[in-house]
Design a protein around this motif. Structure first.
Motif, PDB file in Angstrom:
ATOM      1  N   GLU A  61      10.012   7.790  -7.278  1.00  0.00           N
ATOM      2  CA  GLU A  61      11.317   7.254  -7.680  1.00  0.00           C
ATOM      3  C   GLU A  61      11.287   5.728  -7.707  1.00  0.00           C
ATOM      4  OE1 GLU A  61      15.988   7.281  -6.145  1.00  0.00           O
ATOM      5  OE2 GLU A  61      14.555   8.739  -5.327  1.00  0.00           O
ATOM      6  N   PHE A  62      10.643   5.120  -6.703  1.00  0.00           N
ATOM      7  CA  PHE A  62      10.552   3.655  -6.653  1.00  0.00           C
ATOM      8  C   PHE A  62       9.776   3.126  -7.858  1.00  0.00           C
ATOM      9  CE2 PHE A  62       8.566  -0.340  -5.338  1.00  0.00           C
ATOM     10  CZ  PHE A  62       9.665  -1.035  -4.857  1.00  0.00           C
ATOM     11  N   LEU A  63       8.680   3.777  -8.208  1.00  0.00           N
ATOM     12  CA  LEU A  63       7.885   3.337  -9.356  1.00  0.00           C
ATOM     13  C   LEU A  63       8.656   3.504 -10.662  1.00  0.00           C
ATOM     14  CD1 LEU A  63       4.369   4.762  -8.415  1.00  0.00           C
ATOM     15  CD2 LEU A  63       5.124   2.380  -8.297  1.00  0.00           C
ATOM     16  N   ALA A  64       9.471   4.548 -10.753  1.00  0.00           N
ATOM     17  CA  ALA A  64      10.290   4.732 -11.954  1.00  0.00           C
ATOM     18  C   ALA A  64      11.342   3.632 -12.074  1.00  0.00           C
ATOM     19  CB  ALA A  64      10.959   6.104 -11.931  1.00  0.00           C
ATOM     20  N   LEU A  65      11.862   3.179 -10.938  1.00  0.00           N
ATOM     21  CA  LEU A  65      12.849   2.100 -10.943  1.00  0.00           C
ATOM     22  C   LEU A  65      12.227   0.750 -11.268  1.00  0.00           C
ATOM     23  CD1 LEU A  65      14.907   3.057  -7.745  1.00  0.00           C
ATOM     24  CD2 LEU A  65      15.711   3.168 -10.115  1.00  0.00           C
ATOM     25  N   HIS A  66      10.936   0.598 -10.931  1.00  0.00           N
ATOM     26  CA  HIS A  66      10.248  -0.693 -11.111  1.00  0.00           C
ATOM     27  C   HIS A  66       8.938  -0.453 -11.852  1.00  0.00           C
ATOM     28  CE1 HIS A  66      13.161  -2.364  -8.315  1.00  0.00           C
ATOM     29  NE2 HIS A  66      12.887  -1.379  -7.489  1.00  0.00           N
ATOM     30  N   PRO A  67       8.980  -0.310 -13.176  1.00  0.00           N
ATOM     31  CA  PRO A  67       7.778   0.018 -13.954  1.00  0.00           C
ATOM     32  C   PRO A  67       6.708  -1.064 -13.929  1.00  0.00           C
ATOM     33  CG  PRO A  67       9.664  -0.456 -15.386  1.00  0.00           C
ATOM     34  CD  PRO A  67      10.204  -0.344 -14.004  1.00  0.00           C
ATOM     35  N   GLY A  68       7.037  -2.266 -13.484  1.00  0.00           N
ATOM     36  CA  GLY A  68       6.032  -3.322 -13.381  1.00  0.00           C
ATOM     37  C   GLY A  68       5.214  -3.256 -12.104  1.00  0.00           C
ATOM     38  N   VAL A  69       5.536  -2.314 -11.230  1.00  0.00           N
ATOM     39  CA  VAL A  69       4.843  -2.192  -9.946  1.00  0.00           C
ATOM     40  C   VAL A  69       3.777  -1.109 -10.035  1.00  0.00           C
ATOM     41  CG1 VAL A  69       5.111  -1.502  -7.523  1.00  0.00           C
ATOM     42  CG2 VAL A  69       6.772  -3.041  -8.580  1.00  0.00           C
ATOM     43  N   GLN A  70       2.619  -1.368  -9.426  1.00  0.00           N
ATOM     44  CA  GLN A  70       1.567  -0.364  -9.287  1.00  0.00           C
ATOM     45  C   GLN A  70       1.392  -0.036  -7.810  1.00  0.00           C
ATOM     46  OE1 GLN A  70       0.413  -3.495 -11.033  1.00  0.00           O
ATOM     47  NE2 GLN A  70       1.671  -2.606 -12.654  1.00  0.00           N
ATOM     48  N   LEU A  71       1.068   1.208  -7.529  1.00  0.00           N
ATOM     49  CA  LEU A  71       0.912   1.675  -6.146  1.00  0.00           C
ATOM     50  C   LEU A  71      -0.544   1.989  -5.867  1.00  0.00           C
ATOM     51  CD1 LEU A  71       2.239   2.724  -3.469  1.00  0.00           C
ATOM     52  CD2 LEU A  71       2.325   4.975  -4.581  1.00  0.00           C
ATOM     53  N   ALA A  72      -1.072   1.448  -4.768  1.00  0.00           N
ATOM     54  CA  ALA A  72      -2.399   1.813  -4.262  1.00  0.00           C
ATOM     55  C   ALA A  72      -2.172   2.470  -2.909  1.00  0.00           C
ATOM     56  CB  ALA A  72      -3.293   0.584  -4.132  1.00  0.00           C
ATOM     57  N   LEU A  73      -2.291   3.782  -2.844  1.00  0.00           N
ATOM     58  CA  LEU A  73      -1.901   4.562  -1.673  1.00  0.00           C
ATOM     59  C   LEU A  73      -3.122   5.044  -0.915  1.00  0.00           C
ATOM     60  CD1 LEU A  73       0.421   5.894  -0.071  1.00  0.00           C
ATOM     61  CD2 LEU A  73       0.302   7.820  -1.680  1.00  0.00           C
ATOM     62  N   ASN A  74      -3.175   4.720   0.367  1.00  0.00           N
ATOM     63  CA  ASN A  74      -4.235   5.198   1.247  1.00  0.00           C
ATOM     64  C   ASN A  74      -3.616   6.183   2.225  1.00  0.00           C
ATOM     65  OD1 ASN A  74      -5.930   5.170   3.806  1.00  0.00           O
ATOM     66  ND2 ASN A  74      -7.266   4.045   2.435  1.00  0.00           N
ATOM     67  N   ALA A 131      12.628  -8.486 -12.478  1.00  0.00           N
ATOM     68  CA  ALA A 131      11.717  -7.347 -12.416  1.00  0.00           C
ATOM     69  C   ALA A 131      10.630  -7.588 -11.368  1.00  0.00           C
ATOM     70  CB  ALA A 131      11.084  -7.111 -13.784  1.00  0.00           C
ATOM     71  N   LEU A 132      10.322  -6.553 -10.605  1.00  0.00           N
ATOM     72  CA  LEU A 132       9.230  -6.614  -9.637  1.00  0.00           C
ATOM     73  C   LEU A 132       7.924  -6.277 -10.350  1.00  0.00           C
ATOM     74  CD1 LEU A 132      10.877  -4.704  -6.639  1.00  0.00           C
ATOM     75  CD2 LEU A 132      10.789  -7.174  -7.030  1.00  0.00           C
ATOM     76  N   VAL A 133       6.871  -7.014 -10.013  1.00  0.00           N
ATOM     77  CA  VAL A 133       5.575  -6.782 -10.649  1.00  0.00           C
ATOM     78  C   VAL A 133       4.484  -6.859  -9.594  1.00  0.00           C
ATOM     79  CG1 VAL A 133       6.265  -7.666 -12.903  1.00  0.00           C
ATOM     80  CG2 VAL A 133       5.326  -9.248 -11.213  1.00  0.00           C
ATOM     81  N   GLY A 134       3.357  -6.214  -9.898  1.00  0.00           N
ATOM     82  CA  GLY A 134       2.192  -6.310  -9.027  1.00  0.00           C
ATOM     83  C   GLY A 134       1.908  -5.025  -8.269  1.00  0.00           C
ATOM     84  N   THR A 135       0.801  -5.050  -7.539  1.00  0.00           N
ATOM     85  CA  THR A 135       0.332  -3.880  -6.790  1.00  0.00           C
ATOM     86  C   THR A 135       0.825  -3.930  -5.350  1.00  0.00           C
ATOM     87  OG1 THR A 135      -1.658  -3.707  -8.159  1.00  0.00           O
ATOM     88  CG2 THR A 135      -1.710  -2.625  -6.004  1.00  0.00           C
ATOM     89  N   ILE A 136       1.274  -2.773  -4.849  1.00  0.00           N
ATOM     90  CA  ILE A 136       1.642  -2.625  -3.435  1.00  0.00           C
ATOM     91  C   ILE A 136       0.638  -1.681  -2.798  1.00  0.00           C
ATOM     92  CG2 ILE A 136       3.420  -2.010  -1.776  1.00  0.00           C
ATOM     93  CD1 ILE A 136       5.500  -2.357  -3.949  1.00  0.00           C
ATOM     94  N   ARG A 137      -0.044  -2.157  -1.779  1.00  0.00           N
ATOM     95  CA  ARG A 137      -1.042  -1.353  -1.077  1.00  0.00           C
ATOM     96  C   ARG A 137      -0.402  -0.745   0.156  1.00  0.00           C
ATOM     97  NH1 ARG A 137      -4.499  -6.713  -1.290  1.00  0.00           N
ATOM     98  NH2 ARG A 137      -2.376  -7.318  -0.791  1.00  0.00           N
ATOM     99  N   VAL A 138      -0.281   0.567   0.157  1.00  0.00           N
ATOM    100  CA  VAL A 138       0.444   1.299   1.196  1.00  0.00           C
ATOM    101  C   VAL A 138      -0.511   2.244   1.920  1.00  0.00           C
ATOM    102  CG1 VAL A 138       2.343   2.904   1.673  1.00  0.00           C
ATOM    103  CG2 VAL A 138       2.582   1.192  -0.145  1.00  0.00           C
ATOM    104  N   ALA A 139      -0.437   2.264   3.243  1.00  0.00           N
ATOM    105  CA  ALA A 139      -1.167   3.249   4.047  1.00  0.00           C
ATOM    106  C   ALA A 139      -0.135   4.102   4.769  1.00  0.00           C
ATOM    107  CB  ALA A 139      -2.077   2.549   5.057  1.00  0.00           C
ATOM    108  N   ALA A 140      -0.333   5.418   4.761  1.00  0.00           N
ATOM    109  CA  ALA A 140       0.664   6.312   5.340  1.00  0.00           C
ATOM    110  C   ALA A 140      -0.002   7.565   5.888  1.00  0.00           C
ATOM    111  CB  ALA A 140       1.710   6.687   4.291  1.00  0.00           C
ATOM    112  N   PRO A 141       0.627   8.227   6.879  1.00  0.00           N
ATOM    113  CA  PRO A 141       0.079   9.471   7.417  1.00  0.00           C
ATOM    114  C   PRO A 141       0.046  10.562   6.352  1.00  0.00           C
ATOM    115  CG  PRO A 141       1.792   8.575   8.862  1.00  0.00           C
ATOM    116  CD  PRO A 141       1.855   7.814   7.578  1.00  0.00           C
TER     117      PRO A 141
END
Length: 298
Positions: free
Chosen positions: A115-128, A91-101
């Motif tokens: 969809e990615f977060l649903a596949l990997h419930p242990g992952v958190q997204l921080a989106l900029n 299982a993947l775990v932890g926060t992914i910090r993503v910057a996108a247009p």
């Protein structure tokens, strides 16, 4: 005297990133007084000033920068060690910090990220989200999604897609204004402008038979958010020159119409950018591979 508490280095790192003790304290969940005391303790233990303080600014010293560089590397190595110790876990775990247009996020990335977060419930997204690119290294971004060529030697790039900008307008605009027949005709049209890499994109380039020409365009509105320019175009306010990825849905449903289709436009690659000197966790690599697979199917 050696550093007695390695966690004190977090104050050094965050103070450098935030530019203030109050900002570092907020990030670390401590009071500004405690952050100031920690920094003074570090300076006492090392026998040197790490920051020059004034009433208006906090500037890192040369010695502070040396320690900062090593502290960041140390924390990266600890992250790598933790990942290798636990790599047996699937299982993947932890926060992914993503910057996108902004527009790419709204038109394309959001459902994929869900969809990615649903596949990997242990992952958190921080989106900029924004069209003014962050400094991937300084701002601690794990992966930045950006259009254009790579110019920063501190980064490594993975090509996600090869796109081209396309000229288009809404049927309601074309009902009021004859469609341009040549690029030069654009000087007589209301062109919708937006910032790209922190600069207003108002020189549009077209090619035909191996020859290229640039047209300096103008319009009655511009934005630092490309999604607003797309919305203006859909509403019939003018002509937009935008990545095909960002307007593909509108071209399919007819809310936008492609123009000057017998003219070429320059390739505009979309990259996933990662800091070259930093350990890349499995969760970040997995996200990049996931997005690459999605773009390959477009």
């Amino acid at each position: 005297m050696k550093i007695e508490n390695l966690s004190d280095l977090h104050v050094l790192v965050q103070t450098a990133r935030c530019g203030s003790l109050s900002g570092a304290a907020s990030v670390l969940g401590m009071t500004p007084a405690a952050a100031s005391a920690t920094l003074k303790r570090l300076e006492t233990q090392l026998g040197t000033r790490l920051f020059e303080r004034s009433t208006r600014a906090l500037r890192i010293t040369a010695q502070g920068q040396i320690l900062l560089d090593y502290a960041q590397r140390a924390f990266d190595l600890l992250d790598e060690g933790e990942s290798q110790v636990s790599e047996a876990r699937t299982a993947l775990v932890g926060t992914i910090r993503v910057a996108a247009p902004s527009d790419l996020t709204r038109t394309t990335l959001l459902p994929w990220l869900d969809e990615f977060l649903a596949l990997h419930p242990g992952v958190q997204l921080a989106l900029n989200v924004g069209d003014r690119p962050l400094d991937v290294v300084r701002d601690e971004v794990d992966v930045a999604i950006r259009y254009g060529t790579l110019t920063d030697s501190r980064l490594v790039a993975r090509v996600l897609a090869q796109s081209r900008p396309i000229l288009c307008a809404a049927p309601s605009y074309l009902a009021r204004h004859p469609a341009p027949q040549t690029p030069q005709d654009l000087t007589h049209h209301n062109c919708l402008l937006f910032e790209r890499s922190s600069r207003l994109h108002k020189t549009w380039r077209f090619g035909q038979n191996g020859k290229w020409k640039e047209v300096r365009v103008k319009g009655d509105r511009s934005a630092d958010d490309a999604s607003l320019a797309r919305m203006w175009a859909i509403a019939g306010a003018g002509i937009i020159f935008k990545s095909l990825i960002d307007v593909r849905q509108e071209l399919e449903d007819g809310s936008l119409v492609a123009l000057l289709t017998d003219w070429e436009t320059e390739a505009y690659p979309l990259h996933a950018l990662l800091p070259s000197g930093r350990f890349i966790p499995n969760r970040v690599r997995a996200l990049v591979e996931f997005l690459a697979g999605k773009f390959a199917k477009l």
